[in-house]
Design a protein around this motif. Structure first.
Motif, PDB file in Angstrom:
ATOM      1  N   VAL A   1       0.818  -1.221   0.000  1.00  0.00           N
ATOM      2  CA  VAL A   1       0.000   0.000   0.000  1.00  0.00           C
ATOM      3  C   VAL A   1       0.844   1.259   0.000  1.00  0.00           C
ATOM      4  CG1 VAL A   1      -2.133  -0.788   1.042  1.00  0.00           C
ATOM      5  CG2 VAL A   1      -0.236  -0.215   2.499  1.00  0.00           C
ATOM      6  N   GLU A   2       2.121   1.106   0.324  1.00  0.00           N
ATOM      7  CA  GLU A   2       2.946   2.306   0.438  1.00  0.00           C
ATOM      8  C   GLU A   2       3.218   3.001  -0.886  1.00  0.00           C
ATOM      9  OE1 GLU A   2       5.843   1.856   4.140  1.00  0.00           O
ATOM     10  OE2 GLU A   2       5.411  -0.033   3.153  1.00  0.00           O
ATOM     11  N   ILE A   3       2.756   2.407  -1.998  1.00  0.00           N
ATOM     12  CA  ILE A   3       2.856   3.129  -3.263  1.00  0.00           C
ATOM     13  C   ILE A   3       1.920   4.334  -3.277  1.00  0.00           C
ATOM     14  CG2 ILE A   3       3.620   1.138  -4.618  1.00  0.00           C
ATOM     15  CD1 ILE A   3       0.720   0.960  -5.663  1.00  0.00           C
ATOM     16  N   PHE A   4       0.917   4.336  -2.377  1.00  0.00           N
ATOM     17  CA  PHE A   4       0.006   5.483  -2.286  1.00  0.00           C
ATOM     18  C   PHE A   4       0.378   6.344  -1.084  1.00  0.00           C
ATOM     19  CE2 PHE A   4      -2.636   2.172  -4.319  1.00  0.00           C
ATOM     20  CZ  PHE A   4      -2.846   2.827  -5.534  1.00  0.00           C
ATOM     21  N   THR A   5       0.030   7.609  -1.151  1.00  0.00           N
ATOM     22  CA  THR A   5       0.256   8.499  -0.023  1.00  0.00           C
ATOM     23  C   THR A   5      -1.085   9.029   0.457  1.00  0.00           C
ATOM     24  OG1 THR A   5       0.561  10.305  -1.580  1.00  0.00           O
ATOM     25  CG2 THR A   5       2.548   9.261  -0.708  1.00  0.00           C
ATOM     26  N   GLU A   6      -1.122   9.435   1.710  1.00  0.00           N
ATOM     27  CA  GLU A   6      -2.372   9.970   2.260  1.00  0.00           C
ATOM     28  C   GLU A   6      -2.712  11.296   1.596  1.00  0.00           C
ATOM     29  OE1 GLU A   6      -1.722   9.956   6.465  1.00  0.00           O
ATOM     30  OE2 GLU A   6      -1.613   7.772   6.492  1.00  0.00           O
ATOM     31  N   GLY A   7      -3.978  11.446   1.258  1.00  0.00           N
ATOM     32  CA  GLY A   7      -4.421  12.673   0.598  1.00  0.00           C
ATOM     33  C   GLY A   7      -4.472  12.571  -0.909  1.00  0.00           C
ATOM     34  N   GLU A   8      -3.893  11.505  -1.450  1.00  0.00           N
ATOM     35  CA  GLU A   8      -3.873  11.292  -2.890  1.00  0.00           C
ATOM     36  C   GLU A   8      -5.273  10.908  -3.385  1.00  0.00           C
ATOM     37  OE1 GLU A   8      -1.088   8.219  -3.695  1.00  0.00           O
ATOM     38  OE2 GLU A   8      -0.718   8.866  -5.752  1.00  0.00           O
ATOM     39  N   THR A   9      -5.591  11.249  -4.645  1.00  0.00           N
ATOM     40  CA  THR A   9      -6.859  10.781  -5.215  1.00  0.00           C
ATOM     41  C   THR A   9      -6.587   9.548  -6.073  1.00  0.00           C
ATOM     42  OG1 THR A   9      -6.627  12.314  -7.038  1.00  0.00           O
ATOM     43  CG2 THR A   9      -8.062  12.983  -5.227  1.00  0.00           C
ATOM     44  N   VAL A  10      -7.461   8.558  -5.959  1.00  0.00           N
ATOM     45  CA  VAL A  10      -7.287   7.299  -6.686  1.00  0.00           C
ATOM     46  C   VAL A  10      -8.613   6.900  -7.324  1.00  0.00           C
ATOM     47  CG1 VAL A  10      -5.414   6.386  -5.267  1.00  0.00           C
ATOM     48  CG2 VAL A  10      -7.764   5.997  -4.574  1.00  0.00           C
ATOM     49  N   ASP A  11      -8.540   5.944  -8.246  1.00  0.00           N
ATOM     50  CA  ASP A  11      -9.734   5.327  -8.804  1.00  0.00           C
ATOM     51  C   ASP A  11      -9.873   3.940  -8.199  1.00  0.00           C
ATOM     52  OD1 ASP A  11      -9.772   7.548 -10.349  1.00  0.00           O
ATOM     53  OD2 ASP A  11      -9.046   6.577 -12.162  1.00  0.00           O
ATOM     54  N   VAL A  12     -11.101   3.537  -7.937  1.00  0.00           N
ATOM     55  CA  VAL A  12     -11.330   2.202  -7.385  1.00  0.00           C
ATOM     56  C   VAL A  12     -12.269   1.445  -8.314  1.00  0.00           C
ATOM     57  CG1 VAL A  12     -12.221   0.873  -5.446  1.00  0.00           C
ATOM     58  CG2 VAL A  12     -10.967   2.966  -5.028  1.00  0.00           C
ATOM     59  N   VAL A  13     -11.852   0.237  -8.721  1.00  0.00           N
ATOM     60  CA  VAL A  13     -12.650  -0.594  -9.608  1.00  0.00           C
ATOM     61  C   VAL A  13     -13.143  -1.795  -8.816  1.00  0.00           C
ATOM     62  CG1 VAL A  13     -12.668  -1.899 -11.755  1.00  0.00           C
ATOM     63  CG2 VAL A  13     -11.190   0.075 -11.541  1.00  0.00           C
ATOM     64  N   GLY A  14     -14.429  -2.082  -8.920  1.00  0.00           N
ATOM     65  CA  GLY A  14     -14.974  -3.242  -8.244  1.00  0.00           C
ATOM     66  C   GLY A  14     -16.154  -3.784  -9.008  1.00  0.00           C
ATOM     67  N   THR A  15     -16.723  -4.857  -8.492  1.00  0.00           N
ATOM     68  CA  THR A  15     -17.923  -5.429  -9.087  1.00  0.00           C
ATOM     69  C   THR A  15     -19.088  -5.098  -8.170  1.00  0.00           C
ATOM     70  OG1 THR A  15     -16.566  -7.190  -9.961  1.00  0.00           O
ATOM     71  CG2 THR A  15     -18.930  -7.537  -9.990  1.00  0.00           C
ATOM     72  N   SER A  16     -20.074  -4.373  -8.703  1.00  0.00           N
ATOM     73  CA  SER A  16     -21.173  -3.912  -7.860  1.00  0.00           C
ATOM     74  C   SER A  16     -22.007  -5.086  -7.375  1.00  0.00           C
ATOM     75  CB  SER A  16     -22.048  -2.921  -8.618  1.00  0.00           C
ATOM     76  OG  SER A  16     -22.601  -3.543  -9.752  1.00  0.00           O
ATOM     77  N   LYS A  17     -22.748  -4.863  -6.297  1.00  0.00           N
ATOM     78  CA  LYS A  17     -23.595  -5.911  -5.729  1.00  0.00           C
ATOM     79  C   LYS A  17     -24.665  -6.323  -6.737  1.00  0.00           C
ATOM     80  CE  LYS A  17     -23.370  -4.685  -0.844  1.00  0.00           C
ATOM     81  NZ  LYS A  17     -24.081  -4.054   0.266  1.00  0.00           N
ATOM     82  N   GLY A  18     -24.876  -7.629  -6.886  1.00  0.00           N
ATOM     83  CA  GLY A  18     -25.922  -8.099  -7.783  1.00  0.00           C
ATOM     84  C   GLY A  18     -27.291  -7.873  -7.164  1.00  0.00           C
ATOM     85  N   LYS A  19     -28.222  -7.382  -7.958  1.00  0.00           N
ATOM     86  CA  LYS A  19     -29.542  -7.071  -7.419  1.00  0.00           C
ATOM     87  C   LYS A  19     -30.626  -7.954  -8.040  1.00  0.00           C
ATOM     88  CE  LYS A  19     -28.316  -2.637  -5.797  1.00  0.00           C
ATOM     89  NZ  LYS A  19     -27.484  -3.223  -4.755  1.00  0.00           N
ATOM     90  N   GLY A  20     -30.240  -8.874  -8.939  1.00  0.00           N
ATOM     91  CA  GLY A  20     -31.226  -9.744  -9.568  1.00  0.00           C
ATOM     92  C   GLY A  20     -32.030  -9.025 -10.635  1.00  0.00           C
ATOM     93  N   PHE A  21     -33.186  -9.590 -10.985  1.00  0.00           N
ATOM     94  CA  PHE A  21     -34.032  -9.018 -12.015  1.00  0.00           C
ATOM     95  C   PHE A  21     -34.808  -7.845 -11.433  1.00  0.00           C
ATOM     96  CE2 PHE A  21     -37.469  -8.549 -14.934  1.00  0.00           C
ATOM     97  CZ  PHE A  21     -37.022  -9.030 -16.155  1.00  0.00           C
ATOM     98  N   GLN A  22     -34.546  -6.667 -11.931  1.00  0.00           N
ATOM     99  CA  GLN A  22     -35.183  -5.471 -11.373  1.00  0.00           C
ATOM    100  C   GLN A  22     -35.940  -4.707 -12.446  1.00  0.00           C
ATOM    101  OE1 GLN A  22     -35.361  -4.702  -8.249  1.00  0.00           O
ATOM    102  NE2 GLN A  22     -34.011  -6.331  -7.554  1.00  0.00           N
ATOM    103  N   GLY A  23     -36.941  -3.962 -12.025  1.00  0.00           N
ATOM    104  CA  GLY A  23     -37.727  -3.140 -12.951  1.00  0.00           C
ATOM    105  C   GLY A  23     -36.980  -1.885 -13.368  1.00  0.00           C
TER     106      GLY A  23
ATOM    107  N   LEU B   1      -9.781  -3.089  -7.257  1.00  0.00           N
ATOM    108  CA  LEU B   1      -8.499  -2.588  -7.740  1.00  0.00           C
ATOM    109  C   LEU B   1      -8.400  -1.115  -7.372  1.00  0.00           C
ATOM    110  CD1 LEU B   1      -8.548  -4.005 -11.379  1.00  0.00           C
ATOM    111  CD2 LEU B   1      -7.770  -5.129  -9.322  1.00  0.00           C
ATOM    112  N   ILE B   2      -7.288  -0.755  -6.769  1.00  0.00           N
ATOM    113  CA  ILE B   2      -7.049   0.654  -6.466  1.00  0.00           C
ATOM    114  C   ILE B   2      -5.958   1.117  -7.419  1.00  0.00           C
ATOM    115  CG2 ILE B   2      -6.463   2.310  -4.675  1.00  0.00           C
ATOM    116  CD1 ILE B   2      -7.040   0.007  -2.674  1.00  0.00           C
ATOM    117  N   GLN B   3      -6.249   2.125  -8.198  1.00  0.00           N
ATOM    118  CA  GLN B   3      -5.263   2.522  -9.194  1.00  0.00           C
ATOM    119  C   GLN B   3      -5.255   4.026  -9.402  1.00  0.00           C
ATOM    120  OE1 GLN B   3      -6.952  -0.078 -12.096  1.00  0.00           O
ATOM    121  NE2 GLN B   3      -7.961   1.589 -13.167  1.00  0.00           N
ATOM    122  N   LYS B   4      -4.189   4.447 -10.041  1.00  0.00           N
ATOM    123  CA  LYS B   4      -4.084   5.873 -10.348  1.00  0.00           C
ATOM    124  C   LYS B   4      -3.391   6.056 -11.682  1.00  0.00           C
ATOM    125  CE  LYS B   4      -2.681  10.322  -8.781  1.00  0.00           C
ATOM    126  NZ  LYS B   4      -2.247  11.172  -7.729  1.00  0.00           N
TER     127      LYS B   4
END
Lengths: 205, 124
Positions: free
Chosen positions: A97-119, A202-205
């Protein structure tokens, strides 16, 4: 680009120096092992392949074992490639984690929660049809018209309808790194992050 | 949630408060930053709600100021809280005293719970 693979652990809130409460997500990020270095000459592009999370040896096949053995590490659960990595790393080296510093802005990639069949109201933010009163009923969450009438005589491609919702790759941009705990590999990121607790991000910049 | 516990232990540590609950009369001394100066202001009233667990818990204090009801929500572990003083322990039958909002004057009084003096300080 720089980045790291992590596991979402949960959310909480902490106080900033001004005493204001800030909601943040705790992510266990890394340590990741560099399992392959791709270069322009050999692969046509530059990238680092990172691996995260230990895996029981009996669950890995010999191809995996040999691939990880090149980097002199045990078999890992998650492997991800980061193109044009800005930090020079060799095969077998670790990224923390030390590749990042406090106060830095980053992008975070994830897979959102599945909600099933929705209207359409939940899935696309439609507002339903008509009034709730004045004799109307059963239309408050309806999609309404799907398009034109006789000229076309068909539904256009890409019309938004009900269906499977969530479980998509989502990238949130410009999140702030609030705090880093290098001894535990924890990173605190302001606000929420896609996915359920325990999911890979994934945390990336 | 070991990770979250760890984070709070590292960041906010443990603070000591008197053990209070809904119905108690407390004084919250909190820091106000005006420009560069820091001063302490107190807010005295009845606790009408305690909410949440751990380091994200909060509580609501209600007082009548010049005939007007005023409520303030404080995060329990806020660094701006200088101290909390327990004035009176109330005898109430509910955990959330929202009925106080519709009351005023005599009917808004909370009966005091008399008990033997004991140390009521606890780390939460």
């Amino acid at each position: 680009m720089k980045g790291i693979i992590g596991k979402k652990l949960g959310m909480t809130s902490i106080f900033d120096p001004g005493g204001r409460q800030v909601a943040c997500t705790v992510i266990e990020a890394g340590p990741c092992v560099v399992t392959q270095v791709k270069t322009q000459e050999s692969d046509g592009y530059n990238a680092l392949q990172l691996a995260f999370g230990d895996k029981n040896e009996k669950h890995s096949n010999s191809a995996e074992k040999n691939h990880f053995a090149k980097a002199n590490t045990a078999a890992k659960k998650f492997v991800k490639e980061f193109r044009d990595y800005s930090i020079d790393k060799n095969l077998g080296e670790t990224i923390t984690v030390e590749i990042f510093t406090e106060g830095e802005t980053v992008d975070v990639v994830g897979t959102s929660k599945g909600k099933g069949f929705q209207g359409v109201v939940k899935r696309h933010g439609f507002t339903g049809v008509g009034d709730a009163t004045h004799g109307q009923h059963d239309r408050s969450r309806a999609p309404g018209s799907l398009g034109n009438s006789s000229d076309a005589s068909r539904v256009m491609k890409g019309v938004r309808m009900a269906g499977r919702t969530g479980n998509d790759r989502v990238k949130l941009k410009g999140l702030k790194v609030v705090k880093i705990f290098p001894d535990k590999n924890y990173i605190l990121i302001s606000g929420s992050v896609p996915g359920h607790n325990g999911s890979i991000v994934l945390i990336q910049k | 949630m070991n990770a979250i516990k760890y984070v709070h232990e590292k960041l906010s540590g443990n603070k000591e408060f008197p053990l209070f609950k809904a119905g108690d009369n407390i004084t919250v001394n909190y820091k106000i930053i005006e420009g560069n100066k820091e001063r302490i202001q107190s807010f005295k009233g009845d606790v009408i709600k305690r909410q949440g667990v751990g380091h994200t818990a909060s509580f609501t204090v209600r007082k009548i100021s010049d005939g007007i009801g005023v409520e303030r929500v404080f995060p329990l572990y806020s660094p701006n809280i200088d101290s909390i003083v327990l004035n009176k322990t109330g005898h109430v039958r509910r955990a959330k005293l929202f009925y106080q909002r519709t009351r005023s004057g005599k009917s808004a009084r909370i009966r005091e719970k008399r008990m033997t003096t004991e140390t009521t300080t606890a780390t939460e």
